[in-house]
Write a protein that holds these residues in place. Structure first.
Motif, PDB file in Angstrom:
ATOM      1  N   GLN A 250       0.831  -1.207   0.000  1.00 17.68           N
ATOM      2  CA  GLN A 250       0.000   0.000   0.000  1.00 17.68           C
ATOM      3  C   GLN A 250       0.869   1.262   0.000  1.00 17.68           C
ATOM      4  O   GLN A 250       0.596   2.221  -0.717  1.00 17.68           O
ATOM      5  CB  GLN A 250      -0.937  -0.008   1.212  1.00 17.68           C
ATOM      6  CG  GLN A 250      -1.877   1.176   1.255  1.00 17.68           C
ATOM      7  CD  GLN A 250      -2.797   1.227   0.044  1.00 17.68           C
ATOM      8  OE1 GLN A 250      -3.290   0.216  -0.413  1.00 17.68           O
ATOM      9  NE2 GLN A 250      -3.013   2.409  -0.485  1.00 17.68           N
TER      10      GLN A 250
ATOM     11  N   THR B  78       1.014   4.006  -2.968  1.00 16.86           N
ATOM     12  CA  THR B  78       0.739   5.420  -2.695  1.00 16.86           C
ATOM     13  C   THR B  78       1.896   6.292  -3.168  1.00 16.86           C
ATOM     14  O   THR B  78       1.684   7.335  -3.800  1.00 16.86           O
ATOM     15  CB  THR B  78       0.492   5.629  -1.183  1.00 16.86           C
ATOM     16  OG1 THR B  78      -0.613   4.830  -0.790  1.00 16.86           O
ATOM     17  CG2 THR B  78       0.216   7.082  -0.876  1.00 16.86           C
TER      18      THR B  78
ATOM     19  N   THR C  83       1.820   9.191  -6.037  1.00 18.21           N
ATOM     20  CA  THR C  83       2.304  10.542  -5.746  1.00 18.21           C
ATOM     21  C   THR C  83       3.392  10.951  -6.738  1.00 18.21           C
ATOM     22  O   THR C  83       3.383  12.080  -7.249  1.00 18.21           O
ATOM     23  CB  THR C  83       2.848  10.613  -4.303  1.00 18.21           C
ATOM     24  OG1 THR C  83       1.812  10.239  -3.399  1.00 18.21           O
ATOM     25  CG2 THR C  83       3.350  11.992  -3.973  1.00 18.21           C
TER      26      THR C  83
END
Length: 66
Positions: A11, A15, A19
């Protein structure tokens, strides 16, 4: 190999990847904007250079006799 990664690590990496992709898109757009501004500035400079040459030529021309 996926078994070695925890769900939390997956995860976090996902992420970070999202980004980073957003940052790349933003930087690409910024680069495009700056490139357009640079082209416009160069165009303005060429125009001003031509205008300066015209004005210098006018000053160098002999004026009418008075």
């Amino acid at each position: 190999m996926e078994a070695e990664w925890t769900e939390e690590a997956i995860q976090r990496i996902t992420t970070e990847n999202t980004t980073l992709k957003q940052r790349v898109r933003r930087l690409t757009a910024d680069t495009r904007t700056l490139d357009e501004r640079l082209k416009a500035a160069r165009s303005n400079l060429r125009f001003q250079d031509r205008r300066l040459v015209d004005l210098e030529a006018q000053l160098a021309e002999p004026g009418p006799a008075t």
